[in-house]
Write a protein that holds these residues in place. Structure first.
Motif, PDB file in Angstrom:
ATOM      1  N   UNK A 193       0.862  -1.176   0.000  1.00  0.00           N
ATOM      2  CA  UNK A 193       0.000   0.000   0.000  1.00  0.00           C
ATOM      3  C   UNK A 193       0.899   1.227   0.000  1.00  0.00           C
ATOM      4  N   UNK A 194       0.834   2.010  -1.075  1.00  0.00           N
ATOM      5  CA  UNK A 194       1.693   3.189  -1.240  1.00  0.00           C
ATOM      6  C   UNK A 194       0.936   4.488  -1.008  1.00  0.00           C
ATOM      7  N   UNK A 195      -0.255   4.415  -0.421  1.00  0.00           N
ATOM      8  CA  UNK A 195      -1.084   5.601  -0.271  1.00  0.00           C
ATOM      9  C   UNK A 195      -0.407   6.672   0.569  1.00  0.00           C
ATOM     10  N   UNK A 196       0.424   6.267   1.538  1.00  0.00           N
ATOM     11  CA  UNK A 196       1.102   7.245   2.392  1.00  0.00           C
ATOM     12  C   UNK A 196       2.547   7.497   1.966  1.00  0.00           C
ATOM     13  N   UNK A 197       2.885   7.153   0.728  1.00  0.00           N
ATOM     14  CA  UNK A 197       4.274   7.349   0.301  1.00  0.00           C
ATOM     15  C   UNK A 197       4.401   7.870  -1.128  1.00  0.00           C
ATOM     16  N   UNK A 198       3.735   7.244  -2.105  1.00  0.00           N
ATOM     17  CA  UNK A 198       3.955   7.638  -3.497  1.00  0.00           C
ATOM     18  C   UNK A 198       3.463   9.064  -3.733  1.00  0.00           C
ATOM     19  N   UNK A 199       4.302   9.821  -4.407  1.00  0.00           N
ATOM     20  CA  UNK A 199       4.070  11.248  -4.576  1.00  0.00           C
ATOM     21  C   UNK A 199       5.158  12.041  -3.882  1.00  0.00           C
ATOM     22  N   UNK A 200       5.746  11.428  -2.831  1.00  0.00           N
ATOM     23  CA  UNK A 200       6.892  11.997  -2.123  1.00  0.00           C
ATOM     24  C   UNK A 200       8.062  11.016  -2.141  1.00  0.00           C
ATOM     25  N   UNK A 201       7.770   9.750  -1.885  1.00  0.00           N
ATOM     26  CA  UNK A 201       8.817   8.725  -1.864  1.00  0.00           C
ATOM     27  C   UNK A 201       8.730   7.885  -3.130  1.00  0.00           C
ATOM     28  N   UNK A 308       2.919  17.501 -10.067  1.00  0.00           N
ATOM     29  CA  UNK A 308       4.025  16.817  -9.400  1.00  0.00           C
ATOM     30  C   UNK A 308       5.145  16.474 -10.373  1.00  0.00           C
ATOM     31  N   UNK A 309       4.774  16.234 -11.621  1.00  0.00           N
ATOM     32  CA  UNK A 309       5.753  15.825 -12.625  1.00  0.00           C
ATOM     33  C   UNK A 309       6.693  16.953 -13.025  1.00  0.00           C
ATOM     34  N   UNK A 310       6.425  18.172 -12.563  1.00  0.00           N
ATOM     35  CA  UNK A 310       7.344  19.279 -12.836  1.00  0.00           C
ATOM     36  C   UNK A 310       8.567  19.240 -11.924  1.00  0.00           C
ATOM     37  N   UNK A 311       8.528  18.383 -10.921  1.00  0.00           N
ATOM     38  CA  UNK A 311       9.614  18.301  -9.956  1.00  0.00           C
ATOM     39  C   UNK A 311      10.401  17.002 -10.109  1.00  0.00           C
ATOM     40  N   UNK A 312      11.631  17.030  -9.704  1.00  0.00           N
ATOM     41  CA  UNK A 312      12.448  15.824  -9.656  1.00  0.00           C
ATOM     42  C   UNK A 312      12.037  14.987  -8.451  1.00  0.00           C
ATOM     43  N   UNK A 313      11.809  13.695  -8.662  1.00  0.00           N
ATOM     44  CA  UNK A 313      11.425  12.836  -7.544  1.00  0.00           C
ATOM     45  C   UNK A 313      12.518  12.798  -6.484  1.00  0.00           C
ATOM     46  N   UNK A 314      13.777  12.854  -6.899  1.00  0.00           N
ATOM     47  CA  UNK A 314      14.878  12.836  -5.936  1.00  0.00           C
ATOM     48  C   UNK A 314      14.873  14.096  -5.084  1.00  0.00           C
ATOM     49  N   UNK A 315      14.584  15.225  -5.717  1.00  0.00           N
ATOM     50  CA  UNK A 315      14.524  16.492  -4.977  1.00  0.00           C
ATOM     51  C   UNK A 315      13.373  16.465  -3.979  1.00  0.00           C
ATOM     52  N   UNK A 316      12.218  15.971  -4.420  1.00  0.00           N
ATOM     53  CA  UNK A 316      11.053  15.905  -3.539  1.00  0.00           C
ATOM     54  C   UNK A 316      11.350  15.027  -2.326  1.00  0.00           C
TER      55      UNK A 316
END
Length: 406
Positions: A193-201, A308-316
Motif C-alpha cells: 500500500x503506497x497511499x502514504x508514500x507515493x508522490x513523495x517517496x 508533481x511531474x514538474x519536480x524531480x522525484x529525488x529532490x522531492x
C-alpha cells in the motif's frame, strides 16, 4: 518525475493558496488543493453545465494519468489498473487469493500487520471466511510492526504479505525491498500500500520486485478522492478478475486507431455499437480489473500528476525527508518523544500522555494555523514538497506552546 532544480520548490509551493495562511502538515489525511487541479475540475464541470462536455476527453485524462504513474513506478502502463479506492485494489487481490482456496490448493495463508489502516486490513481479514488463514502481526511495545517482524512472519507456505510502505498513524516506514525479497524466497506474493508514500517517496516496482502495489491518489499525489492506481506484475495478471465486471474490462472495445491516447484532448469517437453484447473475455493485462471511472476524480488526477511531474522525484524525497528530520530533532530538543523509525520517512508522530491531550494539542496548533492530526495519543506531522523550513519552525513553536499551556 522530470529533473528540476530544488529552487523550483518555491514555485511549486505557490500553487497552493491555503499555504498563504497555514503550515499544512497533514497531507497524510489530505493535502490542500492546488490551483491547477481545481481549475481542471472546474473546466470539466463548466463544460458539463454549458453542454459542451465530451466524456471521452475525461477518459483520455485518466489514460494520461495512468501513463504518468506507470512511468513513476518504472513499469509499462499495461501493468497499471485504474480503480476507485485502495480497498478496491486490496479486495481484488484478496479475491484472487480466495480463488486459490476454491480451486483445491493448500489452504492459502495471508500475513498482514495489525496496525494497518483498515482499507489494507479488512480485505485480508475477510478471507478468514473464505477458506484462508490470516496471520495478523501483533505490534511491538512501540506500537509498530517493523520490517524484521514482517520478514519473520513470511515463512514457507505463506501465499501473500500485505503491508503499507509508510504506516498511516505513525509514519513508520518499512524496508519494502527486504520484504519483497523474503516473499520471493518463500514463494509468497507481495502487496504494498503506497497511499502514504507515493508522490513523495519514489517506488520502483521492478527494482523492489513487488507483485502488487496500489495508491489512492488523494493524499500525497494531490488528486481528488476517487482515483487509485493499482500495479499488477505481468506474472499475476491472470490471477485477477474484476470485483465488479464492467464495460472497461472486456476485449478491445475501441475500434482500431480510435482509442484515446495519453496526449489526446479531443479523442475521436468510438462507435457506440462496440459497447453492447459480446462474450466475457477480459483483457490480457492489468486493465482486466479496471473500474468504471468517476470522471471528475480522474480529470483532477491528471492535473495533479502533471503538477508533481514538474519536480524531480529525488529532490522531492530529499526535501520532504530533510524537513521531517529537522522537525524530529527539534521535537526531541524540546523534550518530547518521537515514535521510533527504521527507514527515513516524510511523516512522523509525537507521543503525548493521552488521546485527550493529543486532541487538545491538535486544536491548539490549529488555532495557530498549524494543521496536523491526532491519532490516539499521538500527533502526526507530514512534510511534502510544498512545505518549507518556515513550516518546521512554526510547528515547533506552536507545539511547545500548546503542550506547555495544556
Amino acid at each position: 518525475m522530470t529533473s528540476t532544480p530544488p529552487s523550483d520548490l518555491a514555485a511549486f509551493r505557490a500553487h497552493f493558496p491555503a499555504l498563504e495562511r497555514f503550515a499544512w502538515l497533514n497531507s497524510a489525511t489530505m493535502p490542500p488543493a492546488a490551483r491547477s487541479v481545481i481549475a481542471a475540475v472546474q473546466r470539466a464541470t463548466d463544460a458539463w453545465v454549458d453542454g459542451t462536455a465530451d466524456w471521452l476527453v475525461w477518459e483520455a485524462d485518466a489514460e494520461h494519468a495512468r501513463t504518468i504513474c506507470a512511468r513513476w513506478l518504472g513499469v509499462s502502463k499495461s501493468s497499471v489498473a485504474l480503480v476507485s479506492t485502495l480497498a478496491d485494489a486490496a479486495a481484488t487481490v484478496a479475491r484472487g487469493i480466495a480463488a486459490l482456496a476454491r480451486s483445491g490448493h493448500e489452504r492459502p495463508r495471508v500475513v498482514v500487520p495489525g496496525v494497518e489502516f483498515r482499507s489494507n486490513l479488512f480485505p485480508w481479514l475477510a478471507l478468514a471466511d473464505r477458506g484462508c488463514d490470516v496471520t495478523v502481526i501483533v505490534p511491538d511495545a512501540d506500537g509498530l510492526v517493523r520490517t524484521e517482524a514482517v520478514i519473520a512472519a513470511t515463512r514457507p507456505g505463506v501465499s501473500l504479505v500485505a503491508v503499507s510502505e509508510v504506516q498511516s498513524a505513525t509514519g513508520h516506514r518499512v524496508d519494502v525491498r527486504a520484504i519483497a525479497a523474503q516473499c520471493r524466497a518463500v514463494g509468497a506474493r507481495s502487496f504494498f500500500n503506497l497511499t502514504q508514500s507515493l508522490g513523495v517517496l519514489p517506488f520502483d516496482a521492478a527494482a523492489v520486485g513487488a507483485d502488487f502495489a496500489a495508491t489512492h491518489a488523494y493524499k500525497w499525489m494531490l488528486a481528488p478522492r476517487g482515483a487509485t492506481f493499482f500495479y499488477v506484475h505481468p506474472d499475476r495478471w491472470r490471477e485477477l478478475t474484476p470485483l465488479a465486471p464492467n464495460w472497461k474490462n472486456a476485449g478491445d472495445l475501441m475500434a482500431p486507431g480510435k482509442a484515446p491516447t495519453a496526449t489526446d484532448r479531443v479523442p475521436q469517437r468510438m462507435p457506440y455499437s462496440e459497447y453492447f453484447g459480446a462474450d466475457y473475455a477480459l483483457y490480457d493485462d492489468a486493465r482486466r480489473v479496471d473500474g468504471s471511472l468517476a470522471w471528475f476524480s480522474w480529470v483532477g488526477a491528471r492535473a495533479a500528476l502533471e503538477l508533481l511531474d514538474t519536480l524531480s522525484s529525488a529532490v522531492v524525497e530529499q526535501h520532504a525527508i530533510g524537513l521531517a528530520s529537522a522537525f524530529r530533532e527539534g521535537v526531541r530538543a524540546h523534550g518530547y518523544k518521537v515514535v521510533a523509525h527504521e527507514v527515513p520517512s516524510q511523516t512522523l508522530a509525537v507521543d503525548l500522555p493521552t488521546p485527550a491531550a493529543a486532541a487538545a494539542a491538535t486544536q491548539a496548533l490549529l488555532a495557530a494555523d498549524v494543521v496536523c492530526a491526532a491519532r490516539g495519543r499521538r500527533l502526526r506531522f507530514g512534510f511534502h514538497a510544498y512545505n518549507n523550513e518556515s513550516d518546521v519552525e512554526r510547528a515547533l513553536g506552536a507545539l511547545r506552546r500548546a503542550v506547555v499551556s495544556g
